[in-house]
Write a protein that holds these residues in place. Structure first.
Motif, PDB file in Angstrom:
ATOM      1  N   ARG A  69       0.834  -1.214   0.000  1.00 23.78           N
ATOM      2  CA  ARG A  69       0.000   0.000   0.000  1.00 23.78           C
ATOM      3  C   ARG A  69       0.865   1.259   0.000  1.00 23.78           C
ATOM      4  O   ARG A  69       0.504   2.268  -0.600  1.00 23.78           O
ATOM      5  N   ALA A  70       2.033   1.185   0.685  1.00 23.09           N
ATOM      6  CA  ALA A  70       2.949   2.328   0.697  1.00 23.09           C
ATOM      7  C   ALA A  70       3.553   2.527  -0.696  1.00 23.09           C
ATOM      8  O   ALA A  70       3.667   3.654  -1.193  1.00 23.09           O
ATOM      9  N   LYS A  73       0.952   4.014  -3.088  1.00 23.58           N
ATOM     10  CA  LYS A  73       0.734   5.453  -2.872  1.00 23.58           C
ATOM     11  C   LYS A  73       1.881   6.269  -3.447  1.00 23.58           C
ATOM     12  O   LYS A  73       1.665   7.342  -4.025  1.00 23.58           O
ATOM     13  N   ALA A  96      -9.838  13.025   0.640  1.00 18.75           N
ATOM     14  CA  ALA A  96      -8.663  12.230   1.006  1.00 18.75           C
ATOM     15  C   ALA A  96      -8.969  11.365   2.219  1.00 18.75           C
ATOM     16  O   ALA A  96      -8.551  10.202   2.298  1.00 18.75           O
ATOM     17  N   ALA A  97      -9.705  11.929   3.177  1.00 17.14           N
ATOM     18  CA  ALA A  97     -10.062  11.171   4.380  1.00 17.14           C
ATOM     19  C   ALA A  97     -10.924   9.970   4.010  1.00 17.14           C
ATOM     20  O   ALA A  97     -10.722   8.862   4.534  1.00 17.14           O
ATOM     21  N   MET A  98     -11.888  10.152   3.114  1.00 19.28           N
ATOM     22  CA  MET A  98     -12.750   9.030   2.723  1.00 19.28           C
ATOM     23  C   MET A  98     -11.947   7.950   1.994  1.00 19.28           C
ATOM     24  O   MET A  98     -12.193   6.759   2.174  1.00 19.28           O
ATOM     25  N   ASP A 100      -8.805   7.291   2.562  1.00 17.08           N
ATOM     26  CA  ASP A 100      -8.051   6.637   3.639  1.00 17.08           C
ATOM     27  C   ASP A 100      -8.942   5.685   4.430  1.00 17.08           C
ATOM     28  O   ASP A 100      -8.534   4.565   4.752  1.00 17.08           O
ATOM     29  N   VAL A 101     -10.143   6.138   4.778  1.00 16.82           N
ATOM     30  CA  VAL A 101     -11.051   5.295   5.571  1.00 16.82           C
ATOM     31  C   VAL A 101     -11.263   3.948   4.879  1.00 16.82           C
ATOM     32  O   VAL A 101     -11.083   2.879   5.476  1.00 16.82           O
ATOM     33  N   TRP A 102     -11.657   3.981   3.595  1.00 21.22           N
ATOM     34  CA  TRP A 102     -12.020   2.725   2.913  1.00 21.22           C
ATOM     35  C   TRP A 102     -10.792   1.902   2.524  1.00 21.22           C
ATOM     36  O   TRP A 102     -10.891   0.692   2.333  1.00 21.22           O
ATOM     37  N   GLU A 104      -8.295   1.664   4.706  1.00 20.25           N
ATOM     38  CA  GLU A 104      -8.104   0.987   5.991  1.00 20.25           C
ATOM     39  C   GLU A 104      -9.127  -0.143   6.153  1.00 20.25           C
ATOM     40  O   GLU A 104      -8.797  -1.223   6.634  1.00 20.25           O
ATOM     41  N   VAL A 105     -10.363   0.113   5.772  1.00 20.05           N
ATOM     42  CA  VAL A 105     -11.411  -0.915   5.899  1.00 20.05           C
ATOM     43  C   VAL A 105     -11.036  -2.156   5.087  1.00 20.05           C
ATOM     44  O   VAL A 105     -11.197  -3.293   5.542  1.00 20.05           O
ATOM     45  N   HIS A 108      -8.236  -3.929   7.167  1.00 18.18           N
ATOM     46  CA  HIS A 108      -8.524  -4.429   8.520  1.00 18.18           C
ATOM     47  C   HIS A 108      -9.802  -5.239   8.626  1.00 18.18           C
ATOM     48  O   HIS A 108      -9.977  -5.976   9.593  1.00 18.18           O
ATOM     49  N   THR A 109     -10.734  -5.084   7.677  1.00 16.27           N
ATOM     50  CA  THR A 109     -12.054  -5.694   7.830  1.00 16.27           C
ATOM     51  C   THR A 109     -12.435  -6.564   6.638  1.00 16.27           C
ATOM     52  O   THR A 109     -12.779  -7.738   6.800  1.00 16.27           O
ATOM     53  N   VAL A 147     -19.792  -7.973   6.554  1.00 13.51           N
ATOM     54  CA  VAL A 147     -19.023  -6.892   5.937  1.00 13.51           C
ATOM     55  C   VAL A 147     -19.731  -6.406   4.674  1.00 13.51           C
ATOM     56  O   VAL A 147     -19.858  -5.198   4.443  1.00 13.51           O
TER      57      VAL A 147
END
Lengths: 219, 218
Positions: A69-70, A73, A96-98, A100-102, A104-105, A108-109, A147
């Protein structure tokens, strides 16, 4: 300018994560295979690139990176402007936050629920000659349904996960979902029409088609 | 309106967000979520975090979940971008690399250890499963070898500058230090010194106090 190098087998999910981003920005790259059978991932040469002895690793001139992922990006930040794409949305705080959120999801999920089905149904039988552990598959499918309930609600409101724009968050889902569609449980997605449609939109992208071609479902 | 963080201060993922707010000095309100009573699965909380986890976060009409995503939003908005280095390609990449390592290696080994050593006896009336602890301590040690090599070359993980990658380790590092297995870091002197450095940051000290107060209340 020399093409960037991605180290690892092209059929590996985490290698594919990087490759699809390279394709989206039209960057020149070279895939350098790493032979797991020969323990090449634990060789001093590879450990110098990825100190955890994993794949992928990446090189762009003097810059050596690991963690898919790094790496992805880095690729998107470097090439997006000239390619005219904006998959990270770093110019807009909320977007950008949205993204990042998805992203991460997915990590992690979504992935922890879906990937055991891929490992048990496809990878372990082929690579280790062991039978599928149906208990693990059943437990994972139950988690995955919960999920996908959330994904269905989200994708009923927006065409893509971060909003009405394709982003890095969506692309992150491609590699493992591609292999999931090669398991006997692919039809699970039929119960989630918006998720299924979103997946089909992703799978139809030229970048995804091209990288999928090196990810056979029987191996 | 101040930003809101929903969740218990003792949660490592909540603490990660709080330390970023403290780093940039933005006003915030910590709204408790009583997980012992299942409040994280209540309709109100699920409307903010659809997977029923903590933290959730609100800034005006923006609602976010996932602590590392929230942390980045806070740092970008609040003048903490030096902790992300997003204006510099190679530095930003190194921050991202070690944030991924924090999540994939450090947190994934520490989380079952903390669950067994703290949550099970304190909140679930159970006994620690030492087999799980031992397995994960072995994984942790293998990771710490890599950290030791890295921190022998650079003062911080992403380079000679502190970043979110370092600070993101603090909540689990705190539980390691106050738990029964703190001595595991003695074999890794650069890691030990780096942890001490991070724990001495004013933002980290402040949030550590909040975490300890929350644990004492239970």
């Amino acid at each position: 300018m020399a093409p960037v190098k991605v180290f690892g087998p092209a059929m590996s999910t985490n290698v594919a994560r990087v490759l699809v981003c390279l394709e989206e920005v039209g960057a020149e790259y070279e895939v350098v295979n790493i032979d797991f059978q020969a323990m090449e991932h634990k060789s001093p040469e590879h450990l110098a690139r990825n100190p955890f002895g994993q794949i992928p690793a990446f090189q762009d001139g003097d810059i050596v990176l690991f963690e898919s992922r790094a790496i992805a990006k880095y690729v998107l930040r470097k090439y997006s402007k000239s390619a005219g794409v904006d998959l990270l949305r770093e110019g807009d705080l909320k977007e950008a936050a949205m993204v990042d959120v998805w992203t991460e999801v997915e990590a992690h999920t979504y992935n922890p629920a879906l990937s055991p089905v891929v490992y048990e149904c496809l990878i372990y039988p082929a690579m280790r000659g062991v039978p599928t552990n149906q208990k693990v598959v059943e437990e994972s499918l139950e988690k995955l349904k919960k999920v996908l309930d959330v994904y269905e609600a989200r994708l009923s409101k927006h065409d893509y996960l971060a909003g009405d724009f394709l982003s890095f968050a969506d692309l992150n889902h491609f590699p493992y979902t591609h292999y999931f569609m090669g398991t006997p449980h692919a039809s699970l997605f039929d119960a989630y029409p918006h998720v299924k449609a979103w997946w089909e939109r992703l799978a139809a992208r030229p970048s995804v088609k091209k990288i999928s071609a090196n990810m056979p479902l029987k191996f | 309106m101040a930003m809101k963080v929903y969740g218990p201060a003792a949660s490592t993922n909540v603490a990660r967000v709080l330390v970023c707010l403290e780093e940039v000095g933005l006003d915030y309100e910590l709204v408790p979520v009583d997980m012992t009573k299942g409040e994280h699965k209540s309709p109100a909380h699920v409307s903010r975090n659809p997977f029923g986890q903590v933290p959730a976060f609100q800034d005006g009409d923006l609602i976010l979940s996932e602590s590392r995503a929230i942390s980045k939003y806070i740092l970008r908005k609040g003048g903490g971008s030096h902790l992300l280095r997003e204006g510099n390609l190679s530095e930003a990449a190194m921050v991202d690399v070690w944030l991924e390592v924090e999540s994939g290696q450090f947190d994934s080994a520490m989380s079952p250890i903390v669950f067994q050593c703290f949550v099970v006896p304190m909140f679930m009336g159970g006994t620690t499963d030492m087999k799980v602890v031992e397995e994960n301590l072995e994984k942790l040690k293998k990771s710490l070898e890599v950290y030791e090599a890295r921190l022998s070359r650079f003062k911080y993980l992403a380079g000679d500058f502190v970043s979110l990658a370092d600070i993101s380790h603090f909540p689990m590092a705190h539980y390691l230090l106050v738990g029964p297995h703190a001595s595991v870091i003695d074999a890794y002197p650069h890691v030990k010194a780096w942890i001490a450095d991070i724990m001495s940051r004013p933002s980290v000290k402040k949030v550590t106090e909040l975490m300890e107060a929350a644990i004492r209340m239970n």
